[in-house]
Scaffold this active site. Structure first.
Site, PDB file in Angstrom:
ATOM      1  N   HIS A  58       0.860  -1.184   0.000  1.00 16.83           N
ATOM      2  CA  HIS A  58       0.000   0.000   0.000  1.00 16.83           C
ATOM      3  C   HIS A  58       0.895   1.233   0.000  1.00 16.83           C
ATOM      4  CE1 HIS A  58      -3.717  -2.268   0.752  1.00 16.83           C
ATOM      5  NE2 HIS A  58      -2.961  -3.038   1.524  1.00 16.83           N
ATOM      6  N   ARG A  60      -0.375   4.342  -0.799  1.00 12.22           N
ATOM      7  CA  ARG A  60      -1.248   5.425  -0.314  1.00 12.22           C
ATOM      8  C   ARG A  60      -1.404   6.627  -1.242  1.00 12.22           C
ATOM      9  NH1 ARG A  60      -3.614   1.920   2.758  1.00 12.22           N
ATOM     10  NH2 ARG A  60      -2.720   1.563   4.830  1.00 12.22           N
ATOM     11  N   ASN A  90      -6.508   0.592  -3.233  1.00  9.93           N
ATOM     12  CA  ASN A  90      -7.371   1.344  -2.309  1.00  9.93           C
ATOM     13  C   ASN A  90      -6.805   2.720  -1.978  1.00  9.93           C
ATOM     14  OD1 ASN A  90      -5.298   0.153  -0.828  1.00  9.93           O
ATOM     15  ND2 ASN A  90      -6.550  -0.164   0.992  1.00  9.93           N
ATOM     16  N   ASP A 150      -8.607  -5.321  -2.405  1.00 10.67           N
ATOM     17  CA  ASP A 150      -8.024  -5.546  -1.089  1.00 10.67           C
ATOM     18  C   ASP A 150      -8.431  -4.480  -0.086  1.00 10.67           C
ATOM     19  OD1 ASP A 150      -6.163  -6.956   0.721  1.00 10.67           O
ATOM     20  OD2 ASP A 150      -5.149  -5.033   0.691  1.00 10.67           O
ATOM     21  N   HIS A 177      -9.278 -10.604  -1.245  1.00  9.52           N
ATOM     22  CA  HIS A 177      -9.221 -10.382   0.197  1.00  9.52           C
ATOM     23  C   HIS A 177     -10.315 -11.257   0.793  1.00  9.52           C
ATOM     24  CE1 HIS A 177      -9.044  -7.664   3.887  1.00  9.52           C
ATOM     25  NE2 HIS A 177     -10.193  -8.293   4.054  1.00  9.52           N
ATOM     26  N   HIS A 230      -2.958 -12.501   1.752  1.00  4.28           N
ATOM     27  CA  HIS A 230      -2.674 -12.645   3.190  1.00  4.28           C
ATOM     28  C   HIS A 230      -3.407 -13.808   3.879  1.00  4.28           C
ATOM     29  CE1 HIS A 230      -6.286 -10.205   3.102  1.00  4.28           C
ATOM     30  NE2 HIS A 230      -5.645  -9.051   2.961  1.00  4.28           N
ATOM     31  N   ASP A 303       2.018  -6.849   2.559  1.00  4.61           N
ATOM     32  CA  ASP A 303       0.834  -6.084   2.971  1.00  4.61           C
ATOM     33  C   ASP A 303       1.267  -4.839   3.748  1.00  4.61           C
ATOM     34  OD1 ASP A 303      -1.760  -5.270   3.272  1.00  4.61           O
ATOM     35  OD2 ASP A 303      -2.315  -6.803   4.738  1.00  4.61           O
ATOM     36  N   HIS A 307       0.307   3.990   8.121  1.00  3.70           N
ATOM     37  CA  HIS A 307      -0.787   4.832   8.615  1.00  3.70           C
ATOM     38  C   HIS A 307      -0.226   6.068   9.298  1.00  3.70           C
ATOM     39  CE1 HIS A 307      -4.160   2.270   7.689  1.00  3.70           C
ATOM     40  NE2 HIS A 307      -3.609   1.242   8.298  1.00  3.70           N
ATOM     41  N   GLY A 322      -3.411  -2.454  10.134  1.00  2.94           N
ATOM     42  CA  GLY A 322      -2.309  -2.461   9.180  1.00  2.94           C
ATOM     43  C   GLY A 322      -0.970  -2.210   9.836  1.00  2.94           C
TER      44      GLY A 322
END
EC number: 3.5.2.3
Length: 429
Positions: A58, A60, A90, A150, A177, A230, A303, A307, A322
């Site tokens: 990810h 972001r 995402n 996901d 997912h 995952h 994964d 954050h 996460g």
């Protein structure tokens, strides 16, 4: 382009050899190669492996650049020994159109630290209602071949079937997912005795296993490729083993944190250990390691989920799930799989480079360390052990579950097409 001579490395942990990198390729491998005109990298005692490939990252961007950007995530990946990462869909806006996946791809090209391979959303806005522009994303400059919602399960079986049928046209794969959402409403951690004692709503193993069982049947029915993100339970490993024995085209990944950590971490109520799917039991960890060792699970995927501070440093129930993963992934695999005797160095290369590249259809990654092959490789010092300091991370976020933990192995250098992205453990830019 600078020519590099890597002197005295151990390809796949074997006998020491020199590796000459020239014009983006491995020009020669052998003993006492001449260094004429080359910049020498002393690599005595270091293990040489193909550059790692992550199927699940990810980054972001666009949308949450406060947590990570393509550049900062790429830098963290390079420091972890990766030469290619798949960027999950995402984002905000969601990567469900050719325009967004091309934007992410171009940001990766500009950063130039790893090959950033966008993952396209399966459904519009990740809402699970109608298929996204799968064909347009596949035909775009990003050449998307992996599609995933996901963070959300494609819960509608009819929609999942259509997605599997659609991607067959361009040899794509749907990465699921696996989470039956009606079984995980309000879930905070693995469902079991510990969740009951801690007063946290449980996330049952059956919620994952039910979707995997459904989807391997669908994939077998339509003859399409399915990838399971995952995997976290012993039951999931058994279902995958059964499906593979029946010839279903299914592959699967496990994260480093599910290979190392258990639901006992939740005892601290520290939200850094909150993740989806949740950390499971000791028995699940043992089954995941065995599944990775015997090839039932094909790949290790990080994964990597950065954050911002406000999304993680809060009460457990409000915290976002996460964990960071790119920089410590290889070290965790060394501890859980190599030092335990479950995988040798060739096995590590297979599960972290060769198979992930094959799943993502990345023809220039996951290649052997041999003359004429692309010069995508890493050098690892297996003798080093160091405590993890999140403040030293290249990521923009600090939510590492390994903070303060001593882990083995240090990536000393990473080369992307013969150009160093990491030297002496530091990113070159």
């Amino acid at each position: 382009m600078t020519t590099y001579l890597i002197r005295g490395a151990r390809p796949y942990g074997g006998e020491a050899a020199d590796i000459l990198l020239e014009d983006g390729r491995i020009a020669a491998i052998g003993r006492q190669l001449p260094a004429t005109g080359a910049e020498v990298v002393e690599a005595g005692g270091l293990v040489a492996l193909p550059g790692l490939v992550d199927l699940h990252t990810h980054l972001r961007e666009p949308g949450r650049e406060d947590a990570e950007t393509v550049e900062t995530g790429s830098r963290a990946a390079a420091r972890g020994g990766f030469t290619a990462v798949h960027a999950m869909a995402n984002t905000d806006p969601v990567a469900d159109t050719a325009g967004v996946v091309e934007q992410v791809w171009r940001l990766g090209q500009e950063a130039g630290l790893v090959d950033v391979v966008p993952v396209g959303a399966v459904t519009v806005g990740l809402k699970g209602e109608r298929l996204a522009e799968l064909g347009a994303m596949a035909d775009s400059a990003a050449r998307v071949r992996v599609f995933s919602d996901d963070g959300h399960c494609v819960a509608d079986p009819a929609l999942m079937r259509r997605a599997l049928e659609y991607v067959k046209a361009f040899d794509g794969v749907v990465a699921q997912h696996a989470e039956e959402p009606r079984l995980t409403v309000g879930a905070q951690m693995h469902e079991g005795d510990r969740s009951a004692r801690l007063g946290l709503t449980g996330w049952p193993a059956a919620a994952e296993e039910a979707i995997i069982a459904r989807d391997v049947l669908l994939a077998g029915h339509v003859g399409a490729r399915l990838h399971v993100c995952h995997v976290s339970t012993a039951g999931s490993v058994e279902i995958l083993r059964w499906a593979k024995s029946r010839g279903v085209q299914v592959t699967a990944e496990v994260t480093p944190h599910h290979l190392l950590l258990t639901d006992a971490c939740a005892e601290s109520y520290d939200p850094v250990f909150k993740v989806n799917p949740p950390l499971r039991t000791d028995a699940d960890v043992e089954a995941l390691r065995a599944g990775l060792a015997d090839g039932t699970i094909d790949a290790v995927a990080t994964d990597h989920a950065p954050h911002a501070v406000e999304d993680k440093e809060s009460e457990w129930a409000q915290a976002r799930p996460g964990m960071l993963g790119l920089e410590q992934a290889l070290s965790v695999v060394v501890e859980t799989m190599v030092e335990t005797g479950l995988l040798d160095w060739a096995g590590v290369a297979d599960r972290m480079s060769v198979r992930p590249a094959a799943i993502g259809r990345l023809q220039k990654h996951g290649r052997p360390l041999a003359e004429g092959e692309p010069a995508n490789l890493l050098l690892l010092d297996p003798a080093t052990r160091a405590s993890v300091d999140p403040a030293a991370s290249a990521s923009r976020s600090r939510n590492s579950p390994y903070a303060g933990r001593e882990l083995p192995g240090r990536v000393v250098a990473t080369f992307l097409r013969g150009t160093p992205t990491v030297l002496d453990g530091k990113a070159t830019r």
